[in-house]
Design a protein around this motif. Structure first.
Motif, mmCIF file in Angstrom:
data_model
loop_
_atom_site.group_PDB
_atom_site.id
_atom_site.type_symbol
_atom_site.label_atom_id
_atom_site.label_comp_id
_atom_site.label_asym_id
_atom_site.label_seq_id
_atom_site.Cartn_x
_atom_site.Cartn_y
_atom_site.Cartn_z
ATOM 1 N N GLU A 35 0.824 -1.215 0.000
ATOM 2 C CA GLU A 35 0.000 0.000 0.000
ATOM 3 C C GLU A 35 0.860 1.269 0.000
ATOM 4 N N LEU A 36 2.096 1.128 0.469
ATOM 5 C CA LEU A 36 2.989 2.287 0.539
ATOM 6 C C LEU A 36 3.684 2.564 -0.784
ATOM 7 N N VAL A 37 3.697 1.590 -1.666
ATOM 8 C CA VAL A 37 4.460 1.743 -2.918
ATOM 9 C C VAL A 37 3.616 1.548 -4.181
ATOM 10 N N ASP A 38 2.415 1.016 -4.041
ATOM 11 C CA ASP A 38 1.584 0.717 -5.200
ATOM 12 C C ASP A 38 1.195 1.998 -5.936
ATOM 13 N N PRO A 39 1.589 2.126 -7.226
ATOM 14 C CA PRO A 39 1.218 3.355 -7.954
ATOM 15 C C PRO A 39 -0.296 3.505 -8.096
ATOM 16 N N GLY A 40 -1.027 2.413 -7.913
ATOM 17 C CA GLY A 40 -2.484 2.478 -8.017
ATOM 18 C C GLY A 40 -3.170 2.905 -6.724
ATOM 19 N N VAL A 41 -2.411 2.972 -5.627
ATOM 20 C CA VAL A 41 -2.986 3.408 -4.344
ATOM 21 C C VAL A 41 -2.291 4.717 -3.964
ATOM 22 N N SER A 42 -2.956 5.840 -4.181
ATOM 23 C CA SER A 42 -2.325 7.122 -3.878
ATOM 24 C C SER A 42 -2.193 7.276 -2.369
ATOM 25 N N SER A 43 -1.305 8.186 -1.945
ATOM 26 C CA SER A 43 -1.165 8.465 -0.512
ATOM 27 C C SER A 43 -2.506 8.886 0.063
ATOM 28 N N GLU A 44 -3.240 9.676 -0.721
ATOM 29 C CA GLU A 44 -4.515 10.166 -0.208
ATOM 30 C C GLU A 44 -5.501 9.020 0.013
ATOM 31 N N ARG A 45 -5.495 8.081 -0.910
ATOM 32 C CA ARG A 45 -6.401 6.937 -0.764
ATOM 33 C C ARG A 45 -6.024 6.105 0.456
ATOM 34 N N LEU A 46 -4.730 5.940 0.651
ATOM 35 C CA LEU A 46 -4.264 5.184 1.814
ATOM 36 C C LEU A 46 -4.696 5.887 3.109
ATOM 37 N N LEU A 47 -4.515 7.203 3.161
ATOM 38 C CA LEU A 47 -4.890 7.959 4.360
ATOM 39 C C LEU A 47 -6.391 7.876 4.596
ATOM 40 N N TYR A 48 -7.134 7.906 3.504
ATOM 41 C CA TYR A 48 -8.591 7.809 3.630
ATOM 42 C C TYR A 48 -8.976 6.432 4.166
ATOM 43 N N ARG A 49 -8.325 5.399 3.631
ATOM 44 C CA ARG A 49 -8.641 4.050 4.100
ATOM 45 C C ARG A 49 -8.375 3.940 5.610
ATOM 46 N N LEU A 50 -7.264 4.519 6.057
ATOM 47 C CA LEU A 50 -6.895 4.392 7.464
ATOM 48 C C LEU A 50 -7.796 5.202 8.388
ATOM 49 N N PHE A 51 -8.073 6.442 7.991
ATOM 50 C CA PHE A 51 -8.617 7.384 8.963
ATOM 51 C C PHE A 51 -9.988 7.953 8.621
ATOM 52 N N HIS A 52 -10.660 7.432 7.574
ATOM 53 C CA HIS A 52 -11.893 8.102 7.129
ATOM 54 C C HIS A 52 -12.958 8.148 8.230
ATOM 55 N N GLU A 53 -12.969 7.157 9.114
ATOM 56 C CA GLU A 53 -14.010 7.160 10.149
ATOM 57 C C GLU A 53 -13.837 8.316 11.117
ATOM 58 N N ARG A 54 -12.602 8.784 11.240
ATOM 59 C CA ARG A 54 -12.303 9.880 12.169
ATOM 60 C C ARG A 54 -12.195 11.227 11.462
ATOM 61 N N GLY A 55 -12.165 11.189 10.154
ATOM 62 C CA GLY A 55 -12.059 12.431 9.386
ATOM 63 C C GLY A 55 -10.606 12.844 9.255
ATOM 64 N N VAL A 56 -10.068 12.700 8.063
ATOM 65 C CA VAL A 56 -8.665 13.067 7.849
ATOM 66 C C VAL A 56 -8.599 14.283 6.935
ATOM 67 N N ARG A 57 -7.757 15.249 7.316
ATOM 68 C CA ARG A 57 -7.540 16.433 6.460
ATOM 69 C C ARG A 57 -6.191 16.289 5.800
ATOM 70 N N VAL A 58 -6.194 16.373 4.493
ATOM 71 C CA VAL A 58 -4.943 16.256 3.746
ATOM 72 C C VAL A 58 -4.591 17.632 3.210
ATOM 73 N N PHE A 59 -3.360 18.069 3.464
ATOM 74 C CA PHE A 59 -2.918 19.406 3.046
ATOM 75 C C PHE A 59 -2.178 19.322 1.715
ATOM 76 N N ASP A 60 -1.824 20.489 1.184
ATOM 77 C CA ASP A 60 -1.096 20.523 -0.089
ATOM 78 C C ASP A 60 0.220 19.771 0.031
ATOM 79 N N GLY A 61 0.533 19.030 -1.013
ATOM 80 C CA GLY A 61 1.778 18.264 -1.001
ATOM 81 C C GLY A 61 2.985 19.107 -1.368
ATOM 82 N N HIS A 62 4.176 18.608 -0.977
ATOM 83 C CA HIS A 62 5.432 19.219 -1.421
ATOM 84 C C HIS A 62 6.123 18.203 -2.323
#
Ligand code: ZN
Length: 326
Positions: A236-263
């Protein structure tokens, strides 16, 4: 084309916050940057994986620098990889090199763990924000553990911030070519209310005997966040088909995750003829004289990027003496 900044695509660090859990962190995905960096060195696969992990960790930690500056991760140890250096120069440049013993590497197990290849020694992390700031260095003992565990120790000792880190490296083959990807996730418990911060003032030494990994004062939110991070699988950390945002959503969506602008992150060395000459000042004139090769020139190869600097000895001495090159 999708917007990489929103999606958390390759060569991007994505900061995030889960306010309900008092958790903040960053996710990183390295694609072309880590592939180019490793291709420059052509390391054996086992070494490339360790360097890839070290780069993902360095980018996760270094990307918190708010100003110009450098975050450096360095190991010195007695394993087959006896030295490794990764520099992150704010805001976005990464470079790395490793020194290894090919014979000892060949004797290692088939799929060696990072800790096995590093062995026993030290991991130092240095933050240098320029002349106006004091240099900070945290050192962790390496005793066979990998970078994830070493990072947890670093934050426990140096910053006393409950932290979880996950790192992964993947190798791909396509069109007869080997390429690498790396990814990482850093999650930290940073309570905003003073009450919660007091409760969370963890000291592993406070745990009753037999409860080494569990502190009775540990905050429920942090226990929950840690449990979620444990579910992250390497792919999940390296799969080009699973974006970081999707991973964060999968982990934390029940609690509400805010994703900021990337660098963005790029692989780039900042060596130059001027810097090489400045480095040569550290040697005596006699030592420099011994560096003159059979062709009558001084050849210096940058260990980070393999760029070769071919210097004329007379010009070199003149520049070191402070004269303008003719
Ligand atoms: Zn270089």
């Amino acid at each position: 084309m999708s917007d990489a900044r929103l999606e958390g695509g390759d060569d991007l660090v994505l900061p995030f916050a889960v306010e309900a859990l008092d958790v903040r962190g960053r996710a990183v995905r390295l694609g072309a940057s880590i592939d180019q960096l490793l291709a420059r060195h052509a390391y054996p696969d086992a070494v490339a994986r360790v360097v890839g992990e070290a780069c993902a960790l360095t980018v996760l930690l270094g990307s918190s620098l708010k100003f110009e500056g450098r975050f450096q991760l360095q190991t010195k140890s007695d394993g087959p990889i006896d030295m490794l250096v990764v520099d992150f120069d704010a805001p976005d440049r990464v470079r790395a090199y490793a020194r290894f013993d090919a014979e000892r590497l060949a004797e290692a197990s088939a799929n060696p763990r990072t800790g096995e290849l590093l062995g026993t020694g030290i991991l130092a992390m240095t933050i240098d924000q320029g002349a106006d700031f004091s240099r900070y260095q945290g050192v962790v003992a390496l005793e066979g553990q990998g970078f994830e565990e070493a990072a947890h120790q670093y934050f426990r000792q140096s910053e006393q911030i409950p932290t979880r880190v996950r790192l992964a490296v993947a190798e791909e083959f396509s069109e007869g070519r080997r390429s690498y990807r790396a990814g990482g996730l850093l999650v930290q418990f940073l309570p905003t209310s003073p009450e919660r911060a007091r409760q969370a003032d963890l000291d592993p030494g406070d745990a009753p005997e037999g409860h080494v990994s569990y502190s009775p004062g540990e905050d429920d939110s942090w226990v929950e966040a840690k449990a979620l991070v444990e579910t992250v699988e390497d792919h999940e950390l390296v799969d080009p088909g699973v974006s970081s945002e999707r991973l964060l959503y999968r982990l934390f969506h029940e609690r509400g995750v805010r994703v900021f602008d990337g660098h963005s992150v790029r692989e780039e060395c900042h060596c130059s003829r001027e810097r090489i000459i400045a480095m040569m000042r550290n040697f005596s004139a006699d030592d420099r004289n011994h560096m003159i090769g059979e062709n009558g020139r001084v050849g210096v190869t940058c260990e980070f990027c393999s760029q070769v600097y071919d210097l004329d000895p007379a010009e070199l001495e003149a520049e070191i003496a402070g004269e303008r090159p003719s």
